[in-house]
Write a protein that holds these residues in place. Structure first.
Motif, mmCIF file in Angstrom:
data_model
loop_
_atom_site.group_PDB
_atom_site.id
_atom_site.type_symbol
_atom_site.label_atom_id
_atom_site.label_comp_id
_atom_site.label_asym_id
_atom_site.label_seq_id
_atom_site.Cartn_x
_atom_site.Cartn_y
_atom_site.Cartn_z
ATOM 1 N N MET A 199 -2.246 6.909 0.144
ATOM 2 C CA MET A 199 -1.987 5.478 0.274
ATOM 3 C C MET A 199 -3.046 4.633 -0.428
ATOM 4 S SD MET A 199 0.809 5.656 1.791
ATOM 5 C CE MET A 199 1.042 3.895 1.920
ATOM 6 N N TRP A 200 -4.112 5.257 -0.891
ATOM 7 C CA TRP A 200 -5.189 4.527 -1.556
ATOM 8 C C TRP A 200 -5.065 4.579 -3.073
ATOM 9 C CZ3 TRP A 200 -8.921 1.712 1.019
ATOM 10 C CH2 TRP A 200 -8.966 1.892 2.410
ATOM 11 N N LYS A 201 -4.143 5.389 -3.575
ATOM 12 C CA LYS A 201 -4.058 5.592 -5.017
ATOM 13 C C LYS A 201 -3.764 4.289 -5.755
ATOM 14 C CE LYS A 201 -1.816 8.516 -8.481
ATOM 15 N NZ LYS A 201 -0.808 9.603 -8.705
ATOM 16 N N PHE A 202 -2.730 3.573 -5.324
ATOM 17 C CA PHE A 202 -2.365 2.323 -5.995
ATOM 18 C C PHE A 202 -3.463 1.274 -5.876
ATOM 19 C CE2 PHE A 202 -0.405 -1.927 -5.479
ATOM 20 C CZ PHE A 202 -0.054 -2.135 -6.803
ATOM 21 N N LEU A 254 -6.820 -9.391 -4.684
ATOM 22 C CA LEU A 254 -6.291 -8.314 -3.842
ATOM 23 C C LEU A 254 -5.817 -8.851 -2.492
ATOM 24 C CD1 LEU A 254 -8.848 -5.448 -4.587
ATOM 25 C CD2 LEU A 254 -6.523 -5.674 -5.440
ATOM 26 N N LEU A 255 -6.536 -9.842 -1.950
ATOM 27 C CA LEU A 255 -6.089 -10.450 -0.693
ATOM 28 C C LEU A 255 -4.742 -11.133 -0.889
ATOM 29 C CD1 LEU A 255 -6.620 -11.194 2.264
ATOM 30 C CD2 LEU A 255 -7.821 -13.236 1.444
ATOM 31 N N ALA A 256 -4.567 -11.811 -2.015
ATOM 32 C CA ALA A 256 -3.277 -12.446 -2.296
ATOM 33 C C ALA A 256 -2.176 -11.408 -2.472
ATOM 34 C CB ALA A 256 -3.393 -13.308 -3.553
ATOM 35 N N LEU A 257 -2.533 -10.257 -3.068
ATOM 36 C CA LEU A 257 -1.547 -9.197 -3.262
ATOM 37 C C LEU A 257 -1.141 -8.537 -1.948
ATOM 38 C CD1 LEU A 257 -2.899 -7.481 -6.508
ATOM 39 C CD2 LEU A 257 -0.914 -8.978 -6.280
ATOM 40 N N VAL A 258 -1.939 -8.723 -0.898
ATOM 41 C CA VAL A 258 -1.550 -8.224 0.423
ATOM 42 C C VAL A 258 -0.352 -9.012 0.956
ATOM 43 C CG1 VAL A 258 -2.293 -8.007 2.830
ATOM 44 C CG2 VAL A 258 -3.858 -7.364 0.988
ATOM 45 N N TYR A 259 -0.322 -10.311 0.681
ATOM 46 C CA TYR A 259 0.720 -11.180 1.242
ATOM 47 C C TYR A 259 1.845 -11.473 0.255
ATOM 48 C CZ TYR A 259 -2.566 -11.656 5.002
ATOM 49 O OH TYR A 259 -3.405 -11.369 6.046
ATOM 50 N N LEU A 260 1.653 -11.154 -1.015
ATOM 51 C CA LEU A 260 2.705 -11.389 -1.996
ATOM 52 C C LEU A 260 3.970 -10.566 -1.720
ATOM 53 C CD1 LEU A 260 3.728 -12.730 -4.535
ATOM 54 C CD2 LEU A 260 2.501 -11.015 -5.889
ATOM 55 N N PRO A 261 3.892 -9.270 -1.362
ATOM 56 C CA PRO A 261 5.134 -8.523 -1.103
ATOM 57 C C PRO A 261 5.939 -9.072 0.066
ATOM 58 C CG PRO A 261 3.226 -7.223 -0.470
ATOM 59 C CD PRO A 261 2.710 -8.403 -1.249
ATOM 60 N N ASP A 281 12.281 0.349 -4.371
ATOM 61 C CA ASP A 281 11.253 1.345 -4.048
ATOM 62 C C ASP A 281 9.845 0.820 -4.320
ATOM 63 O OD1 ASP A 281 13.120 3.156 -3.191
ATOM 64 O OD2 ASP A 281 13.253 4.222 -5.098
ATOM 65 N N TRP A 282 9.693 0.101 -5.437
ATOM 66 C CA TRP A 282 8.352 -0.401 -5.769
ATOM 67 C C TRP A 282 7.845 -1.373 -4.713
ATOM 68 C CZ3 TRP A 282 7.992 -5.659 -6.280
ATOM 69 C CH2 TRP A 282 9.159 -6.367 -6.552
ATOM 70 N N LEU A 283 8.765 -2.169 -4.125
ATOM 71 C CA LEU A 283 8.363 -3.110 -3.088
ATOM 72 C C LEU A 283 8.060 -2.385 -1.785
ATOM 73 C CD1 LEU A 283 7.874 -6.028 -2.320
ATOM 74 C CD2 LEU A 283 10.314 -6.261 -1.806
ATOM 75 N N MET A 287 4.445 -2.541 0.043
ATOM 76 C CA MET A 287 4.263 -3.005 1.417
ATOM 77 C C MET A 287 3.560 -1.958 2.280
ATOM 78 S SD MET A 287 7.862 -5.052 2.073
ATOM 79 C CE MET A 287 7.306 -5.873 3.557
ATOM 80 N N LEU A 288 3.773 -0.685 1.972
ATOM 81 C CA LEU A 288 3.144 0.375 2.763
ATOM 82 C C LEU A 288 1.642 0.472 2.534
ATOM 83 C CD1 LEU A 288 5.802 3.236 2.481
ATOM 84 C CD2 LEU A 288 5.209 1.912 4.524
ATOM 85 N N CYS A 289 1.148 -0.010 1.381
ATOM 86 C CA CYS A 289 -0.288 0.113 1.096
ATOM 87 C C CYS A 289 -1.011 -1.222 1.228
ATOM 88 C CB CYS A 289 -0.511 0.719 -0.287
ATOM 89 S SG CYS A 289 0.012 -0.318 -1.656
ATOM 90 N N ARG A 290 -0.413 -2.176 1.958
ATOM 91 C CA ARG A 290 -1.055 -3.486 2.122
ATOM 92 C C ARG A 290 -2.370 -3.383 2.891
ATOM 93 N NH1 ARG A 290 3.684 -7.201 4.427
ATOM 94 N NH2 ARG A 290 4.087 -5.254 5.557
#
Length: 461
Positions: A199-202, A254-261, A281-283, A287-290
């Motif tokens: 889950m840390w790869k992306f 990165l904080l913004a990318l947590v809430y963008l999905p 699938d990409w979404l 969401m799983l790695c937020r």
């Protein structure tokens, strides 16, 4: 009354001190560590081995017998050997008939064999009840007692009664069993320990890409440009100044990318008019790695705080302050306090402190030991409401600090805007779209959709 009593008894753990004997095939590191832990938990343990001689490494309260003799003494047999040595079990098929065989093996690489080790074991001993378990627990953790990081044990098997017996043992050892279904899940369970931070790869790859981009971007603007046009050597900026630009930029993005999905998911649900269709699938993966994205962002924010604290002791900063002081003294001048700049400076610092405080709070509540002690509404309030407040504060912190450069022509070196301007694109986009989504004309239908309402019910089929 009798019915209620029976239900209570079924749910209550077995309070009897007497436990069934457990047999372990294999006297390697894991077999010995598991045997020792079983004995501590009150289980009689018998080892099945090629050599029946007692070794000082074997737990003193355990009995060592041949494989056949040991198998006859227990209904549960833990196979603590590698797959390539399973062939010795074939002659024992009659003795093992009806026994529960617990496969704990792992492989050297993902999908090393066509079938899982547990399925292969079931083929070798067709009369046994094979259960996959314990492969995510290390011998070192069992020996040292540090099971906090690996307390969860995945269990799968085709026989429900056999699986329940194994899960009872897992609970008795102080671990948490997680039923993964039939033996078909064994392949996935065996692959799990071989995955390196899946889950840390992306988040990590994304962070490395952003670091590389912004490093060269800042290098061009802050080091190469002054050297070419002003003949000034600012190469020492690489150690602190550029690093202290990259860290807050990455933390905010990165904080913004947590809430963008979440915002994108809301738009998709509004467009489709249903919540019963899967996201792309990409979404889903995003969401799983937020959580991991947020923790990486917190790490960069923490580095920004540390870099900021060392600014007063930098040689360049001390030289600049001394030069300005000497220049004012030689010219016999004093500069009055600029209250506008003072307000901006204090506001910038206050927003940063509050934003970082809430950032840390978000990181703490994402820890399992904390999140397990709050209900879903409390967790959602912290991660959603306070999360957006954190994003607002951190975005305002950046805008107050770098807002003065937006209209300054000197800040566009080689037509390149300051890096802080680029960092505001994604956060401002997320906040603007989220602000639009809370309008009643959009929020009410979105709430209805998430409660099960559909614009076109046939999409749920």
């Amino acid at each position: 009354m009798n019915k209620n009593s029976s239900n209570i008894m079924a749910l209550a753990p077995n309070t009897s001190n007497k436990r069934e004997t457990v047999c372990i095939f294999g006297t390697g590191d894991f077999g010995r560590a598991l045997g020792h832990k079983l004995i501590q938990s009150g289980y009689p343990v018998v080892f099945g081995s090629r050599s029946t001689q007692t070794s000082s490494l074997i737990p003193k309260d355990a009995e060592v017998l041949s494989h056949a003799e040991a198998a006859q003494k227990a209904a549960i047999i833990i196979i603590a050997i590698q797959r390539q040595h399973y062939n010795f079990l074939t002659p024992l098929a009659e003795i093992l008939h009806g026994k529960v065989l617990v496969d704990i093996s792992n492989n050297l690489k993902i999908n090393q064999y066509p079938e899982s080790n547990a399925e292969y074991l079931a083929q070798l001993v067709p009369g046994a009840k094979v259960v996959k378990a314990f492969n995510t627990v290390s011998a070192w953790a069992l020996q040292s007692g540090t099971l906090d990081a690996s307390r969860q044990v995945f269990v799968c098997g085709d026989d429900m009664e056999a699986k329940q017996m194994v899960m009872d043992i897992v609970r008795a050892l102080g671990l948490s069993p997680l039923d993964q279904g039939s033996l078909l899940a064994a392949q996935e369970i065996e692959n799990y320990p071989l995955q390196l931070f899946p889950m840390w790869k992306f988040p990590i790859l994304l962070s490395l890409g952003l670091i590389a981009f912004f490093f060269f971007y800042c290098l061009i603007r802050d080091v190469i440009y002054p050297y070419v046009y002003e003949n000034k050597d600012y190469s020492f900026f690489i150690a602190i100044s550029i690093a202290n630009r990259i860290c807050p930029i990455l933390a905010l993005i990165l904080l913004a990318l947590v809430y963008l999905p979440g915002v994108l998911a809301a738009i998709i649900q509004l467009y489709r008019g249903t919540k019963y269709r899967r996201f792309p699938d990409w979404l889903d993966k995003w969401m799983l790695c937020r959580k991991q994205l947020g923790l990486v962002a917190l790490a960069f924010a923490s580095l920004h705080v540390l870099y900021t604290l060392v600014i007063p002791i930098r040689s360049f900063v001390r030289w600049r302050i001394i030069s300005q002081t000497v220049s004012l003294a030689l010219n016999n001048k004093t500069e009055p306090l600029d209250t506008t700049n003072a307000w901006l400076s204090d506001s910038y610092l206050a927003l940063g402190i509050l934003g970082f405080f809430l950032f840390v709070l978000l990181g703490i509540t994402s820890l399992p030991s904390v999140s397990n002690n709050v209900n879903w509404r409390e967790f959602r309030f912290v991660q959603s409401k306070l999360g957006y407040l954190t994003l607002v504060l951190c975005t305002a912190h950046t805008m107050v600090y770098g807002g003065k450069w937006f209209l300054s022509p000197s800040s566009y070196r080689w037509y390149l805007p300051n890096a802080y301007m680029l960092s505001l694109i994604i956060p401002c986009t997320v906040l603007v779209v989220k602000f639009v989504l809370i309008f009643p004309c959009l929020d009410k239908p979105l709430t209805r959709i998430r409660q099960g309402w559909e614009r076109n019910p046939q999409y749920s089929e």
